[in-house]
Motif scaffolding. Structure first.
Motif: not given
Lengths: 582, 469
Positions: A257-263, A293-298, A300-308, B275-282
């Motif tokens: 699970v790539g949760c909020g990390e780099r594409g 893969a829910n990368t950091s720019n996708m 944010v709510a789906a990031r929360e769900a990705s772990i589950y 949300y600074l992390y998400s913002d910077l990531a965008s």
């Protein structure tokens, strides 16, 4: 009755008035039918978090209930796939929409056309229970997908299809329950992601998840069915550690699970795992892997769900009787997603703005790990390895601290080691594993009776080195007595020759336990032999000059994994080298 | 849908609340006219029933409850783009400020962009030769990478960025472009960049988005997004190899903090929004290469670490998103070393796949690894020397001290105008290692040592590379 949007604040949408929504129901928001989930119900409002960008939505657009909890589609075709946080196939999205993910589309999670060759193992008239395997199909060349009766179904089989090729929607089995109702079963079913799948019973942990990484397997092992945390500042090697374990550990199935990390990291995993060949099976590693893969720019709510989503898929394969390892990189980003949504809901924050329910959510996640007897009476396990990205590499922050409470294995990554390019940068003073005792019998009977005592020796040497270093920092190493100098020299052998492991070296990237054990034996022999010399007042400087320490430090490169017998000759080599000293 | 609404309900900082806004879209752009003042733009950030909360880009001074007319444009913030944006200058919100009029629009692009599907990405592995040893040799820049410069006030980060632009062979001449985004920088810094681009002769290939220190902070939040929308267009529609320089990301984050606190949001660490992390990531995630498309987008964001503190939220979160970092070290800077790139704190995550046989040279990875490890020992030897004195050190530690001096004096200190090829850089690295006893080289295998360890030539090569003052 129809419902409409009343307010929009980032990913949170509000519906006014009394509604029939239930908590965690999946809903479709706006004319574009964006996926959302009910996260709060008050007297006057229903709160919904939307899994996609809410840009361009208007007040007054419709909200449609689906009557289902947010759930995963389970069935053959999951492996080798790459999904986003709410199980949309990213490959399908790419072929549909091009390189960028535009919003609002829910392609099927599984390929509906593909025909799977199914073999049945029940016949008409048999009694079946929930969780029982009634058929199987080869999902990849490596993994046989076992098709199970859903946990809530049991009864008498009144229809079985013939062995042959079927797609995921064709009916394979009809089961008549005691009350006379009939359930038609296909290859797939749905499972709500936030609910753990039921098991027959929890078994204790008893065998290690062998990762091929020396510092982990030997010093801080994780059990199959255990949970471990990998905290570390940026650049300390969290992702590398996770990748190494995903590549080489002896689990049957990997959920990454790539949760909020780099594409680019997900791209790397995808391409590298397709190319890498598993040494045990000779098949590409991707054949046993599913990526989320829910990368950091996708969103944010789906990031929360990705772990589950990830853990639900892991439990599904566990129920087939497989050993599954799940890597979550990084749980801190998941916690931040919780914080962001909690902030939008104007909930009262606890520590550092995180919601007060952070510890309980972390606990719920890690408690889904375990070695179990499944409903189908097979043995399976889910091991969890969560990366933690503490702010400012400060381990006292809430996510690290709360994670520490719920895992029994802690691999603390150290920036100072990473700066010195000592990889894996797992600090031996701050890390621990509480599985040592549980696993000791296994090591004793499968690897060697003296495995634990050798490990204890390594730990002791490292510990003594740590204390001596305090003195060395003040007065230099030259003034130490020779026996302490020897301790430093041997500890260096442990650090450089054993703990350091080169992930880019063909032989060193994965080391079987057998070799780890024999390497320790050689180091122990070297310690014994040199200590005798030092007792006879031979200075360590002279011993060092004969090159015996370098000889041992380079074992990891000089002895291939396929020629372990060579290691048995090292005591002789050491004796020969030391003979020149005397 | 366009409608005009008279008056507004509330003003708070840069936010206004407007009622009767039924039909407004989330995040659409509004235009606010008020008598005797230029028309301002704003963006809807929240909708609640009939009420819309609008963030006004140019500030709210002069607005009253009755003197405004608000028009809803029905579309999000967009930028007009074509290849003509090269050699042009825009303000932070994407309006031309060079007096050359509007840009002919081949495409209208939402500045927020869309997330790039990881499946469609091509993993970057194409080495960019910057001619700077500390980068090429130890922290290799890869085409499509995002590699920030962590600096602090008074350090020559601008000079380093300019040197990279001048020396970097990013693509062939035709296809190469630079997008420059300045957020909250001083006028002379922006001018300095412009002058340097002109001197280097690349101005025709540069597109500038400038938000100066005294420009509205809300526009500052748009600046990197405008710059990246332009860069994405040039890279992925026009097939160019684009280098994006964003400076100063710390000012950007401070603008975000100011805006967040005016909205009354719950602050996270040091008052920055959660949300600074998400913002910077965008922002940072908008770099890379797309499978099957010719262009690439490489990012070099520059940020100043407040009080030289790398654990401050801005450098900290940046480091978690970007693919490595180049950290400038004030001690090196004070010793007159340029570029003062700290070898130990810096890192390039993509380096491993862009070096070696077929990219740079087969021995590159092992050599870099050994240089890092040896330099880490220099630091240990120095701290020991500061306690017990240099004379008391063991001969090995003494040789490390000398290695450290040579390494900093030649390998790191190469000067602003000096360009070294990758072969020169690697040979210099081996010459430095050759000054150490051979037993100390524990990260390279015997074959490489046999081929490259030549203590007899070392001093001659080092002499060659000493920067003559």
């Amino acid at each position: 009755m129809s419902f409409t949007i009343h307010a929009i604040n980032g990913p949170v949408v509000k519906v006014q008035g009394v509604s029939g929504f239930f908590m965690q129901e999946m809903v479709l928001v706006s004319k574009r039918r964006l996926m959302g989930e009910v996260i709060g119900i008050t007297e006057s409002d229903t709160l919904i978090q939307v899994y996609e960008s809410t840009e361009g939505i208007q007040v007054g657009e419709p909200v449609e209930p689906t009557g289902q909890l947010l759930s995963c589609v389970l069935g053959p075709g999951i492996l080798t796939n790459i999904y986003d946080g709410i199980q949309r196939s990213l490959k399908d999205l790419a072929s549909e929409q091009g390189a960028f993910i535009s919003i609002a589309s829910k392609p099927e999670s599984l390929n509906a056309e593909k025909k799977w060759p199914v073999t049945f193992n029940v016949k008409q008239g048999d009694e079946v229970r929930g969780g029982q395997v009634f058929a199987s199909t080869p999902e990849t060349s490596l993994i046989t997908h076992k098709i199970m009766v859903p946990p809530d179904v049991s009864g008498k089989v009144i229809f079985v299809a013939k062995d042959g090729d079927y797609n995921i929607h064709e009916i394979l089995l009809k089961v008549e329950a005691k009350d006379g109702s009939v359930r038609e079963l296909t290859m797939t079913n749905r499972w709500p992601i936030r609910q753990p799948r039921p098991v027959k019973k929890q078994l204790g942990v008893s065998m290690p998840l062998v990762t091929g990484q020396r510092v982990i397997d030997t010093l801080f092992p994780i059990a199959k069915g255990g949970a471990a945390a990998v905290p570390g500042g940026f650049g300390a090697g969290k992702t590398m550690t996770q990748h190494q374990i995903a590549k080489w550990c002896d689990a049957d199935i990997i959920v990454y699970v790539g949760c909020g990390e780099r594409g680019n990291e997900m791209t790397e995993v995808l391409s590298e795992f397709s190319d890498l060949i598993d040494p045990k099976s000779g098949k590409p590693l991707l054949e046993r892997t599913v990526l989320i893969a829910n990368t950091s720019n996708m969103p944010v709510a789906a990031r929360e769900a990705s772990i589950y989503t990830g853990i639900t898929l892991a439990e599904y394969y566990r129920d087939m009787g497989y050993h599954v390892a799940l890597m979550a990189d990084s749980t801190s980003r998941w916690a931040e997603a919780l914080r962001e949504i909690s902030g939008r809901l104007e909930e009262m924050p606890a520590e550092e703005g995180f919601p007060a329910y952070l510890p309980s959510r972390i606990a719920q996640f890690y408690e889904r790990a375990g070695m179990v007897e499944t409903l189908g009476e097979a043995t399976g396990s889910v091991s969890l390895i969560g990366a933690v990205s503490p702010q400012g590499a400060d381990f006292s922050e809430p996510v690290t601290q709360n994670t520490k409470r719920f895992v029994r294995c802690f691999w603390a990554l150290d920036k100072a080691l990473a700066y010195a390019r000592h990889y894996p940068a797992i600090n031996w003073n701050d890390s621990y594993s509480e599985y040592l005792e549980d696993l000791e019998p296994w090591y004793k009977s499968n690897i060697g009776r003296d495995f634990s005592s050798l490990r204890a020796l390594m730990t002791k040497l490292l510990h003594e080195e740590n204390e001596l270093n305090e003195i060395v920092k003040l007065i230099g190493a030259d003034v130490l007595p020779d026996d302490q100098k020897l301790t430093l020299a041997i500890a260096k052998c442990v650090r450089v020759g054993f703990l350091q492991q080169n992930a880019f070296h063909a032989e060193d990237t994965y080391v079987p336990l057998e070799k780890q054990y024999k390497m320790m034996k050689v180091i122990a022999y070297l310690y014994e032999a040199t200590r005798k010399l030092v007792e006879h007042h031979i200075p360590v400087r002279l011993i060092a000059e004969c090159g015996v320490f370098e000889l041992v430090e380079k074992i990891k490169y000089d002895v291939a994994n396929s020629e372990l017998a060579l290691l048995d000759e090292y005591p002789k080599k050491i004796d020969q080298a030391l003979a020149k000293v005397e | 849908m366009t409608q005009k609404i008279l008056g507004l309900q509330e003003v708070s900082g840069s936010l206004i609340a407007i009622d009767n806004a039924r039909g407004a879209h989330n995040e659409e752009i509004v235009e606010i006219e008020s008598a005797g003042q230029p028309t301002r733009k704003g963006r809807i950030i929240q909708l609640d029933g009939d009420r819309a909360i609008v963030q006004v880009f140019a500030g709210t001074s002069g607005l009253s409850r009755t003197n405004t007319k608000t028009t809803f444009t029905g579309h999000p913030m967009e930028l007009s783009l074509s290849r003509e944006i090269l050699n042009r200058t825009f303000n932070g919100a994407g309006q031309p400020i060079d007096g050359l009029g509007a840009v002919y629009a081949k495409a209208q692009v939402n500045i927020n962009g869309l997330p790039l599907n990881p499946v469609a990405r091509q993993y970057p592995d194409n080495f960019i030769e910057t001619g700077i040893s500390a980068i090429d040799g130890l922290n290799t820049l890869i085409r499509g990478q995002k590699l920030p410069i962590f600096s602090s006030s008074g350090m020559p980060h601008d000079k380093l960025a300019i040197q990279i632009v001048r020396q970097a062979a990013i693509g062939d001449e035709e296809n190469f472009g630079i997008v420059f985004g300045a957020m909250g920088v001083k006028r002379d810094v922006a001018d300095h960049f412009r002058k340097s681009f002109e001197e280097t002769g690349v101005m025709e290939k540069v597109c500038m988005f400038v938000n100066l220190a005294n420009d509205p902070i809300i526009e500052r939040i748009l600046t990197p997004r405008c710059a990246l929308a332009a860069a994405e267009y040039l890279a992925f529609e026009e097939g160019m190899h684009i280098l994006v320089i964003l400076t100063d990301m710390t000012s950007y984050c401070e603008a975000l903090r100011e805006f967040s606190s005016s909205k009354g949001e719950i602050p996270g660490r040091k008052g920055y929004p959660g949300y600074l992390y998400s913002d910077l990531a965008s922002i940072y995630e908008r770099a890379g290469i797309i499978e099957g498309k010719p262009g690439s987008l490489t990012q070099i964001p520059i940020l100043t670490m407040p009080n030289d503190d790398i654990t401050h939220p801005v450098p900290d979160l940046t480091g978690y998103i970007t693919e490595g970092q180049l950290v400038l070290d004030s001690a090196l800077h004070q010793n007159g070393i340029f570029p003062p790139i700290s070898p130990l704190a810096s890192l390039s995550r993509l380096m491993k796949d862009g070096i070696g046989e077929g990219y740079t040279r087969g021995d590159h990875a092992a050599l870099a690894n050994q240089l890092f490890a040896s330099y880490a020992k220099v630091v240990q030897a120095r701290s020991l020397a500061s306690v017990i004195g240099e004379d008391e050190l063991s001969p090995i530690d003494q040789s490390y001290l000398k290695f450290g001096r040579d390494f900093e004096g030649t390998f790191l200190n190469q000067g602003f105008t000096n360009k070294r090829s990758i072969v020169e850089t690697l040979d210099l690295g081996w010459a430095l290692l050759s000054t150490l006893p051979v037993g100390e080289l524990d990260r390279v295998d015997q074959k490489l040592i046999d081929a490259n360890y030549h203590p007899e030539n070392a001093s001659r090569i080092l002499e060659l590379h000493m920067v003559k003052e």
